[in-house]
Motif scaffolding. Structure first.
Motif, mmCIF file in Angstrom:
data_model
loop_
_atom_site.group_PDB
_atom_site.id
_atom_site.type_symbol
_atom_site.label_atom_id
_atom_site.label_comp_id
_atom_site.label_asym_id
_atom_site.label_seq_id
_atom_site.Cartn_x
_atom_site.Cartn_y
_atom_site.Cartn_z
ATOM 1 N N ARG A 116 -19.500 -8.990 1.713
ATOM 2 C CA ARG A 116 -19.289 -7.848 0.815
ATOM 3 C C ARG A 116 -18.984 -8.348 -0.596
ATOM 4 N NH1 ARG A 116 -15.077 -6.213 5.454
ATOM 5 N NH2 ARG A 116 -16.627 -6.352 7.127
ATOM 6 N N ARG A 144 -7.791 -5.792 1.191
ATOM 7 C CA ARG A 144 -7.840 -5.060 2.455
ATOM 8 C C ARG A 144 -9.203 -5.084 3.122
ATOM 9 N NH1 ARG A 144 -5.208 0.753 2.144
ATOM 10 N NH2 ARG A 144 -5.650 0.500 4.369
ATOM 11 N N TYR A 145 -10.273 -5.159 2.317
ATOM 12 C CA TYR A 145 -11.605 -4.999 2.885
ATOM 13 C C TYR A 145 -12.476 -6.243 2.757
ATOM 14 C CZ TYR A 145 -9.800 -0.288 2.264
ATOM 15 O OH TYR A 145 -8.992 0.826 2.279
ATOM 16 N N LYS A 146 -11.847 -7.380 2.392
ATOM 17 C CA LYS A 146 -12.536 -8.680 2.352
ATOM 18 C C LYS A 146 -13.751 -8.661 1.421
ATOM 19 C CE LYS A 146 -11.185 -9.674 7.157
ATOM 20 N NZ LYS A 146 -10.673 -8.338 7.509
ATOM 21 N N GLU A 159 -16.284 -2.864 11.311
ATOM 22 C CA GLU A 159 -16.555 -4.284 11.553
ATOM 23 C C GLU A 159 -18.009 -4.670 11.270
ATOM 24 O OE1 GLU A 159 -15.119 -4.857 15.583
ATOM 25 O OE2 GLU A 159 -13.196 -5.492 14.786
ATOM 26 N N GLU A 214 -15.473 -2.320 6.685
ATOM 27 C CA GLU A 214 -14.394 -3.093 7.296
ATOM 28 C C GLU A 214 -13.885 -2.405 8.557
ATOM 29 O OE1 GLU A 214 -11.230 -5.737 8.116
ATOM 30 O OE2 GLU A 214 -13.122 -5.936 7.038
ATOM 31 N N GLU A 215 -13.706 -1.106 8.500
ATOM 32 C CA GLU A 215 -13.178 -0.373 9.645
ATOM 33 C C GLU A 215 -14.108 -0.476 10.850
ATOM 34 O OE1 GLU A 215 -11.989 4.232 10.907
ATOM 35 O OE2 GLU A 215 -12.650 3.762 8.871
ATOM 36 N N PHE A 221 -16.940 0.059 1.300
ATOM 37 C CA PHE A 221 -16.461 -1.177 1.917
ATOM 38 C C PHE A 221 -15.319 -0.910 2.896
ATOM 39 C CE2 PHE A 221 -18.394 -3.097 -1.971
ATOM 40 C CZ PHE A 221 -19.372 -3.816 -1.292
ATOM 41 N N HIS A 250 -14.087 -11.371 11.972
ATOM 42 C CA HIS A 250 -14.087 -10.422 13.073
ATOM 43 C C HIS A 250 -13.889 -11.153 14.402
ATOM 44 C CE1 HIS A 250 -15.298 -7.506 10.156
ATOM 45 N NE2 HIS A 250 -16.401 -8.171 9.887
#
Length: 376
Positions: free
Chosen positions: A118, A157-159, A113, A110-111, A106, A68
């Motif tokens: 995860r 996409r979401y780590k 932050e 992610e969106e 998740f 981030h």
């Protein structure tokens, strides 16, 4: 002595030629000097810009951020022990039905932050089935294919870190990976587990749970009232090898159920003032009175556990009659309840590309009993 006109003309011409020749020389000289200085500046080595080394204290204190860019969040006064690299949102999967719900959670983390790590734990046999299918030994399993697609998307996409698991203990006649197996994640100081299914509305409240004091190995947070039997909708754990060994030894030897294990987790009786609205449960909306405000509820709640005893889960496309019989009767609680189910349906489509699952036949039979009622 008088000058003739030709001599005067010659003198003037010579003067003009001299002046212009001098100007031309001076301009050439100035241009040459500028060129020389430019070449010298280009050839001369530039002094290295000394970058301050990263503070080892800061790195140790806050851990490694999960990609981030807003570092002011890491400087918040409340932070988990060991930093954000040492805490994790974890989902334990056993059924294909719940894969999408985990990925949805998740996606929101992610969106918005979320600062925590995860992790998804899933049965290793899903990988083995896919490998066998690739070799032509088995027919393709649509559920496995869908689950693997969603898991790969979660990682990309979401780590999300994907970790395949195998049964850990034998209880009765079956080998299982109990919820207590999350205590094996000893690389983290704290993990947070959300039993399916639910919606995260605000990640800041969820991340703040990592800072709550914990005296026991496991701590549950429930949205149920004190005078009713309930199980936690949020579970916090402190992983360690010692706690894993002790907890596994305390499991029943004849039969294991997730509900039974969750019901024995000690519940947090008092949430801090700023965490009162961190959790809600859809079944609890039936008890709300006329003072309830749906918009404030949606804006002020961090996580909604979607759990109504009459419905197997928000993943199923149950009849309008069934929904009408289960939803709250008062206008504002009913609005919030319907908004949650609709938001879940839409997010399931947007994130996973999946429509709702067909309702089991048993639910369709039960749905015939209530009176016909619209969902206005």
């Amino acid at each position: 002595m008088l000058l003739t006109s030709s001599q005067i003309s010659m003198a003037i011409s010579s003067s003009v030629v001299f002046i212009f020749t001098t100007l031309l020389f001076l301009s050439g000289y100035i241009l040459q000097q500028q060129t020389v200085r430019s070449l010298q500046a280009a050839i001369r080595p530039q002094p290295a810009v000394v970058q301050p080394p990263p503070s080892p204290v800061l790195a140790k204190h806050f851990g490694t951020p999960p990609g981030h860019s807003f570092f002011d969040k890491y400087l918040a006064s409340n932070r988990p022990k060991g930093g954000w690299a040492k805490v994790a949102h974890v989902q334990l999967l056993r059924e294909h039905l719940h894969v999408c719900n985990a990925v949805m959670l998740f996606a929101v983390l992610e969106e918005q932050e979320s600062l925590a790590q995860r992790v998804i734990l899933y049965p290793k046999e899903w990988d083995e089935k896919k490998e066998a299918t690739g070799k032509g030994k088995l027919d393709s399993d649509p559920q496995v294919e869908t689950s693997k697609r969603l898991l790969q998307e979660a990682a990309k996409r979401y780590k999300v870190m994907l970790q395949p698991i195998q049964p850990m203990v034998k209880i009765g006649d079956e080998f299982v990976f109990p919820l207590a197996g999350l205590l094996s994640l000893s690389g983290y100081n704290r993990v947070l587990y959300l039993p399916p299914s639910g919606l995260i509305l605000d990640t800041s409240g969820m991340d703040h749970l990592f800072t709550l004091p914990m005296e026991s190995t496991m701590l549950g947070i429930s949205a149920g009232s004190e005078d009713e039997a309930h199980t936690p909708s949020i579970v916090l754990m402190r992983p360690s090898k010692e706690s894993l060994k002790e907890t596994l030894a305390s499991l029943p030897t004849d039969k294991y159920t997730e509900e039974g294990f969750l019901s024995k987790i000690s519940l947090l009786s008092d949430l801090p003032e700023d965490q009162i609205h961190v959790l809600a449960k859809t079944s609890g909306l039936r008890d709300e009175d006329d003072a309830f405000n749906a918009d404030k509820f949606m804006d002020g709640t961090s996580y909604v556990h979607i759990s109504d005893p009459e419905i197997l889960g928000p993943e199923f496309d149950v009849s309008r009659q069934m929904l009408a019989s289960v939803r709250p009767k008062k206008h504002e609680p009913k609005k919030a309840w319907q908004d949650i189910y609709e938001k879940y349906r839409q997010q399931r489509m947007d994130v996973c590309g999946l429509d709702l699952e067909p309702a089991p036949k048993l639910l369709k039979d039960v749905a015939r009993a209530p009176e016909q009622e619209t969902l206005s």
